[in-house]
Design a protein around this motif. Structure first.
Motif, PDB file in Angstrom:
ATOM      1  N   LEU A 113     -12.054 -26.427 -39.416  1.00  0.00           N
ATOM      2  CA  LEU A 113     -12.576 -25.941 -38.116  1.00  0.00           C
ATOM      3  C   LEU A 113     -11.458 -25.748 -37.123  1.00  0.00           C
ATOM      4  O   LEU A 113     -10.713 -26.812 -36.732  1.00  0.00           O
ATOM      5  CB  LEU A 113     -13.804 -26.719 -37.759  1.00  0.00           C
ATOM      6  N   GLU A 114     -11.314 -24.777 -36.579  1.00  0.00           N
ATOM      7  CA  GLU A 114     -10.496 -24.710 -35.389  1.00  0.00           C
ATOM      8  C   GLU A 114     -11.351 -24.607 -34.051  1.00  0.00           C
ATOM      9  O   GLU A 114     -12.408 -24.087 -33.827  1.00  0.00           O
ATOM     10  CB  GLU A 114      -9.642 -23.344 -35.349  1.00  0.00           C
ATOM     11  N   THR A 115     -10.635 -25.270 -33.114  1.00  0.00           N
ATOM     12  CA  THR A 115     -11.305 -25.311 -31.665  1.00  0.00           C
ATOM     13  C   THR A 115     -10.638 -24.428 -30.964  1.00  0.00           C
ATOM     14  O   THR A 115      -9.578 -24.107 -30.937  1.00  0.00           O
ATOM     15  CB  THR A 115     -11.379 -26.836 -30.876  1.00  0.00           C
ATOM     16  N   VAL A 116     -11.298 -23.634 -30.428  1.00  0.00           N
ATOM     17  CA  VAL A 116     -10.958 -22.334 -29.302  1.00  0.00           C
ATOM     18  C   VAL A 116     -11.380 -22.524 -28.097  1.00  0.00           C
ATOM     19  O   VAL A 116     -12.442 -22.755 -27.479  1.00  0.00           O
ATOM     20  CB  VAL A 116     -11.412 -21.129 -29.853  1.00  0.00           C
ATOM     21  N   PHE A 117     -10.102 -23.003 -27.079  1.00  0.00           N
ATOM     22  CA  PHE A 117     -10.663 -23.336 -25.645  1.00  0.00           C
ATOM     23  C   PHE A 117     -10.713 -22.151 -24.895  1.00  0.00           C
ATOM     24  O   PHE A 117      -9.805 -21.162 -25.010  1.00  0.00           O
ATOM     25  CB  PHE A 117      -9.612 -24.193 -25.105  1.00  0.00           C
ATOM     26  N   MET A 118     -11.534 -21.632 -24.088  1.00  0.00           N
ATOM     27  CA  MET A 118     -11.797 -20.736 -23.267  1.00  0.00           C
ATOM     28  C   MET A 118     -12.050 -20.935 -21.923  1.00  0.00           C
ATOM     29  O   MET A 118     -12.423 -21.707 -21.678  1.00  0.00           O
ATOM     30  CB  MET A 118     -12.963 -19.548 -23.658  1.00  0.00           C
ATOM     31  N   MET A 119     -11.524 -20.017 -20.942  1.00  0.00           N
ATOM     32  CA  MET A 119     -11.599 -20.115 -19.710  1.00  0.00           C
ATOM     33  C   MET A 119     -12.435 -19.316 -19.069  1.00  0.00           C
ATOM     34  O   MET A 119     -12.550 -18.133 -19.271  1.00  0.00           O
ATOM     35  CB  MET A 119     -10.043 -19.837 -18.946  1.00  0.00           C
ATOM     36  N   GLU A 133     -22.131 -27.126 -41.946  1.00  0.00           N
ATOM     37  CA  GLU A 133     -23.347 -26.515 -42.819  1.00  0.00           C
ATOM     38  C   GLU A 133     -23.694 -25.056 -42.362  1.00  0.00           C
ATOM     39  O   GLU A 133     -24.369 -24.377 -43.194  1.00  0.00           O
ATOM     40  CB  GLU A 133     -24.609 -27.334 -42.283  1.00  0.00           C
ATOM     41  N   ARG A 134     -23.270 -24.660 -41.067  1.00  0.00           N
ATOM     42  CA  ARG A 134     -23.301 -23.347 -40.617  1.00  0.00           C
ATOM     43  C   ARG A 134     -22.397 -22.352 -40.967  1.00  0.00           C
ATOM     44  O   ARG A 134     -22.165 -21.159 -40.516  1.00  0.00           O
ATOM     45  CB  ARG A 134     -23.596 -23.375 -39.222  1.00  0.00           C
ATOM     46  N   ASN A 135     -21.255 -22.813 -41.924  1.00  0.00           N
ATOM     47  CA  ASN A 135     -20.323 -22.199 -42.225  1.00  0.00           C
ATOM     48  C   ASN A 135     -19.400 -21.362 -41.341  1.00  0.00           C
ATOM     49  O   ASN A 135     -18.941 -20.375 -41.293  1.00  0.00           O
ATOM     50  CB  ASN A 135     -20.859 -20.877 -43.230  1.00  0.00           C
ATOM     51  N   ALA A 136     -19.128 -22.194 -40.064  1.00  0.00           N
ATOM     52  CA  ALA A 136     -18.445 -21.807 -38.953  1.00  0.00           C
ATOM     53  C   ALA A 136     -17.161 -21.878 -39.095  1.00  0.00           C
ATOM     54  O   ALA A 136     -16.629 -22.622 -39.826  1.00  0.00           O
ATOM     55  CB  ALA A 136     -18.998 -22.548 -37.608  1.00  0.00           C
ATOM     56  N   ASN A 137     -16.382 -21.090 -38.543  1.00  0.00           N
ATOM     57  CA  ASN A 137     -14.856 -20.845 -38.551  1.00  0.00           C
ATOM     58  C   ASN A 137     -14.307 -21.667 -37.484  1.00  0.00           C
ATOM     59  O   ASN A 137     -13.101 -22.161 -37.411  1.00  0.00           O
ATOM     60  CB  ASN A 137     -14.291 -19.586 -38.724  1.00  0.00           C
ATOM     61  N   ALA A 138     -14.973 -21.579 -36.091  1.00  0.00           N
ATOM     62  CA  ALA A 138     -14.550 -22.031 -35.154  1.00  0.00           C
ATOM     63  C   ALA A 138     -15.449 -22.823 -34.276  1.00  0.00           C
ATOM     64  O   ALA A 138     -16.815 -22.552 -34.229  1.00  0.00           O
ATOM     65  CB  ALA A 138     -13.853 -20.924 -34.203  1.00  0.00           C
ATOM     66  N   ILE A 139     -15.060 -23.763 -33.315  1.00  0.00           N
ATOM     67  CA  ILE A 139     -15.869 -24.541 -32.045  1.00  0.00           C
ATOM     68  C   ILE A 139     -15.294 -23.694 -30.893  1.00  0.00           C
ATOM     69  O   ILE A 139     -14.276 -23.809 -30.711  1.00  0.00           O
ATOM     70  CB  ILE A 139     -15.453 -25.866 -32.153  1.00  0.00           C
TER      71      ILE A 139
END
Ligand code: PNS
Length: 208
Positions: A161-167, A128-134
């Motif tokens: 939707l791609e999930t991006v893991f960040m440390m 709904e929010r037109n996001a590209n990534a989580i």
């Protein structure tokens, strides 16, 4: 990121030609060029990420992730889950208020950072929010199993939707909202684990 941004400026047909040419020219190479679905390239060059979570309360680890995410995305929507099944320390409204306040102090570069709450399936809200990534933070290997499971389920539900893991920084690798609340309730200091406003609001709330 630059390459992806340039990619968004060309038409689908042009992209097919480029991909075909790349495949043809790569026939003798030791690695294949995979034919990725064209939908991974969002039509807009605006990169919007959702950073979902409970944020009960927001910790310095969360803020560290948002700050890092600001280097990758044009906009980050910090999305607080409305979860009626879970007893929370702060209400949704309080969590959103605190987040909005503490986010004023982080280094956001040119990134727009907003705070919202959501209920239901996260991928539906993200679409709904037109996001590209989580964006999700991973502190240790122990986080990885659950996060991978969620990311793969979310991908099944919403392949775009791609999930991006960040440390986060190492100093926050053991910080969680759950432990912050536990040590706070047992009377230990939580300074440097959460922003000063969070500590203040926790003291106010628990003295009522
Ligand atoms: O900060 P948390 O509690 O680890 O965040 C978990 C969150 C909010 C990201 C996750 O529970 C979620 O996305 N919930 C929304 C409901 C949903 O989409 N469930 C399916 C997950 S695969």
């Amino acid at each position: 990121m630059q390459a992806v941004k340039q990619m968004t400026k060309i038409s689908v047909n042009q992209r097919e030609v480029i991909l075909s040419a790349a495949r043809a020219g790569n026939s003798g190479s030791s690695f294949p060029i995979y034919h990725l679905p064209i939908t991974i390239y969002h039509q807009s060059s605006m990169r919007r990420a959702i950073y979902p979570g409970s944020f009960d309360p927001v910790t310095n680890g969360h803020l560290d992730i948002i700050q890092r995410g600001c280097k990758l995305f044009d906009e980050i929507v910090v999305a607080v889950l409305i979860n009626p099944d879970k007893t929370a320390f702060f209400s949704i409204q309080e969590r959103c208020e605190i987040l909005t306040e503490v986010l004023k102090d982080i280094d956001r570069s040119d990134c727009r950072v907003t705070v919202e709450s959501f209920a239901g399936l996260m991928v539906e809200y993200a679409a709904e929010r037109n996001a590209n990534a989580i964006v999700r933070g991973i502190r240790a290997i122990s986080d990885y199993e659950y996060e991978l499971q969620m990311a793969l389920m979310n991908r099944r539900l919403q392949p775009r939707l791609e999930t991006v893991f960040m440390m986060p920084a190492e100093e926050y690798s053991y910080v969680s909202s759950r432990l912050v609340k536990e040590v706070f309730h047992l009377g230990a200091p939580i300074k440097d684990l959460v922003p000063p406003l969070v500590e203040q609001r926790m003291k106010e709330k628990s003295s009522k």
